[in-house]
Motif scaffolding. Structure first.
Motif, PDB file in Angstrom:
ATOM      1  N   ARG A 217      -5.744   4.414  12.679  1.00  0.00           N
ATOM      2  CA  ARG A 217      -5.057   4.553  11.377  1.00  0.00           C
ATOM      3  C   ARG A 217      -5.309   3.268  10.634  1.00  0.00           C
ATOM      4  O   ARG A 217      -5.026   2.176  11.133  1.00  0.00           O
ATOM      5  CB  ARG A 217      -3.555   4.769  11.543  1.00  0.00           C
TER       6      ARG A 217
ATOM      7  N   VAL B 171      -4.963   1.272   6.857  1.00  0.00           N
ATOM      8  CA  VAL B 171      -4.326   1.224   5.541  1.00  0.00           C
ATOM      9  C   VAL B 171      -4.933   0.061   4.775  1.00  0.00           C
ATOM     10  O   VAL B 171      -4.931  -1.080   5.243  1.00  0.00           O
ATOM     11  CB  VAL B 171      -2.794   1.036   5.650  1.00  0.00           C
TER      12      VAL B 171
ATOM     13  N   PRO C 155       0.824  -1.208   0.000  1.00  0.00           N
ATOM     14  CA  PRO C 155       0.000   0.000   0.000  1.00  0.00           C
ATOM     15  C   PRO C 155       0.858   1.257   0.000  1.00  0.00           C
ATOM     16  O   PRO C 155       1.950   1.281   0.553  1.00  0.00           O
ATOM     17  CB  PRO C 155      -0.811  -0.107   1.292  1.00  0.00           C
TER      18      PRO C 155
ATOM     19  N   ASP D  38      -3.588   5.180   0.367  1.00  0.00           N
ATOM     20  CA  ASP D  38      -4.352   4.067   0.895  1.00  0.00           C
ATOM     21  C   ASP D  38      -4.549   4.142   2.406  1.00  0.00           C
ATOM     22  O   ASP D  38      -5.000   3.192   3.012  1.00  0.00           O
ATOM     23  CB  ASP D  38      -3.647   2.745   0.554  1.00  0.00           C
ATOM     24  N   SER D  39      -4.201   5.261   3.007  1.00  0.00           N
ATOM     25  CA  SER D  39      -4.224   5.412   4.459  1.00  0.00           C
ATOM     26  C   SER D  39      -5.332   6.375   4.878  1.00  0.00           C
ATOM     27  O   SER D  39      -5.563   7.391   4.223  1.00  0.00           O
ATOM     28  CB  SER D  39      -2.871   5.943   4.926  1.00  0.00           C
TER      29      SER D  39
ATOM     30  N   PRO E 135       1.082   4.650   1.594  1.00  0.00           N
ATOM     31  CA  PRO E 135       0.478   5.319   2.742  1.00  0.00           C
ATOM     32  C   PRO E 135      -0.119   6.679   2.407  1.00  0.00           C
ATOM     33  O   PRO E 135      -0.973   7.176   3.126  1.00  0.00           O
ATOM     34  CB  PRO E 135       1.616   5.453   3.744  1.00  0.00           C
TER      35      PRO E 135
END
Length: 105
Positions: free
Chosen positions: A100, A102, A4, A9-10, A6
């Motif tokens: 958080r 992801v 991913p 995709d976060s 970040p």
């Protein structure tokens, strides 16, 4: 599959832990609608069984991999929060926590 990114995709947000009404003591948090909408638009077409989307989640100092699942009635995704995470981060039904998330499709 590529790891991913970040930057794209976060997602970071705060949410309330809630206990599922049922025989088992499952605990979840509901993703904020804008986050759920973004995930659905970007990754819904790649969803797995039951419409699930694979994610890596960090709450406090605990990080784990799981999936978010669509909650069609509330137009969002729900994230299961396992007992080990709740114990490590001192979370219970009604706790508000920073998350958080992801996507790891």
């Amino acid at each position: 599959m590529a790891p991913p990114d970040p930057e794209t995709d976060s997602f970071e947000f705060s949410a309330t832990i809630w206990e599922h009404d049922g025989d088992a003591a499952w605990h979840f948090l509901s993703l904020p609608e804008p986050v759920a909408d973004d995930i659905e638009a970007r990754y819904g077409g790649q969803a797995r069984g039951f419409g699930s989307v694979r994610v890596e989640v960090t709450i406090g100092s605990t990080t784990w991999r799981t999936s978010v699942f669509p909650d069609r009635a509330n137009r969002t995704y729900v994230l299961p929060v396992k007992k080990a995470v709740r114990a490590a981060e001192d979370l219970r039904d009604g706790s508000v926590t920073d998350v958080r998330l992801v996507v790891i499709m």
